[in-house]
Design a protein around this motif. Structure first.
Motif, mmCIF file in Angstrom:
data_model
loop_
_atom_site.group_PDB
_atom_site.id
_atom_site.type_symbol
_atom_site.label_atom_id
_atom_site.label_comp_id
_atom_site.label_asym_id
_atom_site.label_seq_id
_atom_site.Cartn_x
_atom_site.Cartn_y
_atom_site.Cartn_z
ATOM 1 N N VAL A 306 0.839 -1.199 0.000
ATOM 2 C CA VAL A 306 0.000 0.000 0.000
ATOM 3 C C VAL A 306 0.876 1.251 0.000
ATOM 4 C CG1 VAL A 306 -1.659 1.321 1.372
ATOM 5 C CG2 VAL A 306 -1.910 -1.151 1.167
ATOM 6 N N ARG A 307 0.498 2.236 -0.842
ATOM 7 C CA ARG A 307 1.235 3.495 -0.877
ATOM 8 C C ARG A 307 0.317 4.697 -0.721
ATOM 9 N NH1 ARG A 307 6.450 2.680 -1.931
ATOM 10 N NH2 ARG A 307 6.762 4.942 -1.937
ATOM 11 N N ASN A 308 -0.942 4.560 -1.101
ATOM 12 C CA ASN A 308 -1.887 5.649 -0.977
ATOM 13 C C ASN A 308 -2.067 6.038 0.491
ATOM 14 O OD1 ASN A 308 -4.913 6.510 -0.486
ATOM 15 N ND2 ASN A 308 -4.417 7.062 -2.601
ATOM 16 N N VAL A 309 -2.059 7.352 0.754
ATOM 17 C CA VAL A 309 -2.107 7.834 2.135
ATOM 18 C C VAL A 309 -3.385 7.387 2.829
ATOM 19 C CG1 VAL A 309 -2.223 9.892 3.599
ATOM 20 C CG2 VAL A 309 -0.609 9.807 1.683
ATOM 21 N N TRP A 310 -4.515 7.464 2.141
ATOM 22 C CA TRP A 310 -5.779 7.089 2.776
ATOM 23 C C TRP A 310 -5.840 5.603 3.061
ATOM 24 C CZ3 TRP A 310 -7.939 10.802 5.097
ATOM 25 C CH2 TRP A 310 -7.887 12.093 4.586
ATOM 26 N N LEU A 311 -5.213 4.802 2.193
ATOM 27 C CA LEU A 311 -5.146 3.375 2.480
ATOM 28 C C LEU A 311 -4.222 3.101 3.665
ATOM 29 C CD1 LEU A 311 -5.073 1.770 -1.089
ATOM 30 C CD2 LEU A 311 -6.958 1.807 0.563
ATOM 31 N N LEU A 312 -3.173 3.917 3.812
ATOM 32 C CA LEU A 312 -2.299 3.787 4.977
ATOM 33 C C LEU A 312 -3.051 4.118 6.261
ATOM 34 C CD1 LEU A 312 1.025 5.361 3.621
ATOM 35 C CD2 LEU A 312 0.618 2.966 4.203
ATOM 36 N N VAL A 313 -3.971 5.073 6.183
ATOM 37 C CA VAL A 313 -4.815 5.385 7.337
ATOM 38 C C VAL A 313 -5.675 4.176 7.697
ATOM 39 C CG1 VAL A 313 -6.724 6.813 8.177
ATOM 40 C CG2 VAL A 313 -4.852 7.857 6.881
ATOM 41 N N LEU A 314 -6.268 3.528 6.688
ATOM 42 C CA LEU A 314 -7.088 2.342 6.929
ATOM 43 C C LEU A 314 -6.251 1.208 7.516
ATOM 44 C CD1 LEU A 314 -9.741 0.786 6.692
ATOM 45 C CD2 LEU A 314 -9.139 0.260 4.316
ATOM 46 N N ILE A 315 -5.037 1.024 6.972
ATOM 47 C CA ILE A 315 -4.131 0.001 7.506
ATOM 48 C C ILE A 315 -3.819 0.288 8.972
ATOM 49 C CG2 ILE A 315 -1.753 -0.843 7.403
ATOM 50 C CD1 ILE A 315 -3.449 -2.076 5.265
ATOM 51 N N THR A 316 -3.614 1.553 9.290
ATOM 52 C CA THR A 316 -3.308 1.941 10.669
ATOM 53 C C THR A 316 -4.475 1.616 11.596
ATOM 54 O OG1 THR A 316 -1.851 3.723 9.873
ATOM 55 C CG2 THR A 316 -2.624 3.870 12.156
ATOM 56 N N VAL A 317 -5.692 1.842 11.127
ATOM 57 C CA VAL A 317 -6.880 1.521 11.924
ATOM 58 C C VAL A 317 -6.923 0.024 12.234
ATOM 59 C CG1 VAL A 317 -9.405 1.443 11.934
ATOM 60 C CG2 VAL A 317 -8.218 3.476 11.077
ATOM 61 N N LEU A 318 -6.707 -0.812 11.210
ATOM 62 C CA LEU A 318 -6.729 -2.260 11.422
ATOM 63 C C LEU A 318 -5.582 -2.707 12.325
ATOM 64 C CD1 LEU A 318 -7.582 -3.510 7.811
ATOM 65 C CD2 LEU A 318 -9.098 -3.467 9.801
ATOM 66 N N ALA A 319 -4.399 -2.122 12.114
ATOM 67 C CA ALA A 319 -3.231 -2.505 12.918
ATOM 68 C C ALA A 319 -3.408 -2.148 14.383
ATOM 69 C CB ALA A 319 -1.969 -1.835 12.372
ATOM 70 N N SER A 320 -4.272 -1.174 14.683
ATOM 71 C CA SER A 320 -4.480 -0.773 16.075
ATOM 72 C C SER A 320 -5.132 -1.877 16.892
ATOM 73 C CB SER A 320 -5.327 0.504 16.149
ATOM 74 O OG SER A 320 -6.656 0.261 15.723
ATOM 75 N N GLY A 321 -5.566 -2.957 16.235
ATOM 76 C CA GLY A 321 -6.028 -4.121 16.980
ATOM 77 C C GLY A 321 -4.972 -4.643 17.936
#
Length: 397
Positions: A306-321
């Motif tokens: 993933v490189r898109n900033v908004w997708l990185l935000v989504l990845i960060t949300v999931l990783a916060s698990g």
């Protein structure tokens, strides 16, 4: 109207007899204690530049911080029983301020490492004591008081790293650490003046004179929980240690943007940890652990692609698990620890899993130094999915 009465009743339960001042002091000290450890990853790019650190050496610095923090857990628990939490929490804050001062004024790599290790030990003295002092202040509302204190830590993790990154940009990285020094001293004064005076009821030799720690750690369910926490800690320390650096080196984000996203990761913990605790109370251990670690494993496995900033935000949300995992396992283990030795038992558990996890940034940084930064995160994702598999197979509820 009934929903509005719930937080009002919660506040009323925590108020009175100066207990709210004690709670604020403990929460503020924890706010600083944990968040300044998270400032290290945020300022790591600056430390690498000024001290000419490779990724491997930078990982070793983070490991020194976390292993030192782990090593202080068991002594911190024993000393809390012996000397009292008021003294220990105050000493922790003063020692943290002193070591940050040394980090700021140092121009030597060796002094940086020594000061970082002592800072880790100093903040470790806060780890167990914050739980045991709250039990004495709020014997009937311990869960609520603990939740507020933990939320204060997540708040600190969400605001302090971006604040330090901003200060480093407009001034210098030294000020990114230095602005917290007077705050630690303020915390020390607040803790000393608000917490109750205590007298030792446990002899130091008596705390160290039996094999209760070993017998506790070798109980089957506690041992399984410890293994899960060790695996979680390996993933967690590697990820938080290098996430901002990875975003700048591999994804092309600015340091400011990377630290904001890093802070956002911890801001999600303000939601994740209460949600994890409530899930534990309602449905047990198994399903919440599968959901939280499963989401994190998927996120870490997708991150390299993933490189898109908004997708990185989504990845960060999931990783916060990852942030909800410890709450569930520690809650389960604390309930199973023997009465009268919970502080020592909890300190022993934290020493093991924080210590082993603290070694992972060295390996993670060495892999990244060889040009395999993406593969390092893929490995973290794979380990997270192994944890999911262990939970699915070995935990029944």
């Amino acid at each position: 109207m009934r929903l509005l009465s719930i937080p009002r009743q919660m506040v009323a339960d925590l108020w009175g007899d100066n207990r709210e001042k004690m709670l604020f002091s403990v929460a503020f000290g924890w706010f600083l204690s944990i968040s300044l450890r998270m400032v290290y990853p945020a300022l790591l790019p600056y430390l690498r530049t000024d001290y000419n650190l490779t990724l491997t050496t930078a990982g070793f610095l983070l490991s020194v911080l976390w292993v030192a923090y782990a090593c202080g857990q068991l002594p911190g628990g024993i000393l809390a029983d012996w000397a009292g939490e008021r003294r220990l929490l105050t000493i922790s804050s003063v020692l943290a301020a002193t070591m940050l001062t040394l980090v700021v004024v140092s121009r030597s790599t060796s002094i940086l490492f020594v000061a970082t290790a002592l800072f880790g030990i100093g903040t470790a003295l806060y780890g167990v004591s914050r739980f045991t002092i709250l039990e004495k202040i709020y014997p009937d509302r311990l869960g609520t008081a603990t939740g507020i204190t933990m939320a204060a830590g997540d708040l600190g993790n969400s605001v302090m790293p971006p604040a330090a990154g901003f200060i480093a940009v407009v001034a210098a990285w030294q000020f990114g650490f230095g602005f917290a020094i007077p705050l630690f001293l303020l915390a020390a004064i607040s803790l000393w003046t608000t917490l109750p005076k205590q007298h030792s009821t446990v002899s130091l030799s008596g705390s160290l004179g039996d094999d209760s720690i070993i017998s506790t750690l070798t109980r089957s369910r506690i041992l399984l929980g410890l293994v899960l926490l060790v695996l979680w800690s390996v993933v967690m320390q590697a990820v938080i240690g290098f996430y901002p650096t990875y975003l700048t080196d591999e994804k092309g984000l600015s340091v400011q943007a990377a630290t904001i996203l890093f802070g956002f990761f911890f801001a999600l913990g303000i939601l994740m940890k209460p949600a994890a605790g409530r899930a534990f109370d309602r449905i047990g251990v198994r399903i919440p652990l599968l959901v939280f670690m499963g989401a994190a494993g998927i996120a870490l496995s997708l991150l390299p692609f993933v490189r898109n900033v908004w997708l990185l935000v989504l990845i960060t949300v999931l990783a916060s698990g990852l942030l909800g995992f410890e709450t569930i396992v520690i809650s389960d283990l604390t309930r199973r620890l023997p009465d009268g030795t919970q502080g020592t038992g909890l300190g022993a558990l934290r020493t093991v899993y924080v210590g082993v996890g603290g070694l992972s940034p060295i390996l993670f940084g060495a892999i990244a130094d060889q040009g395999y930064f993406d593969e390092a995160f893929l490995g973290a994702g794979a380990l997270a999915m192994i944890v999911v598999l262990v939970v699915f197979i070995l935990i029944e509820y």
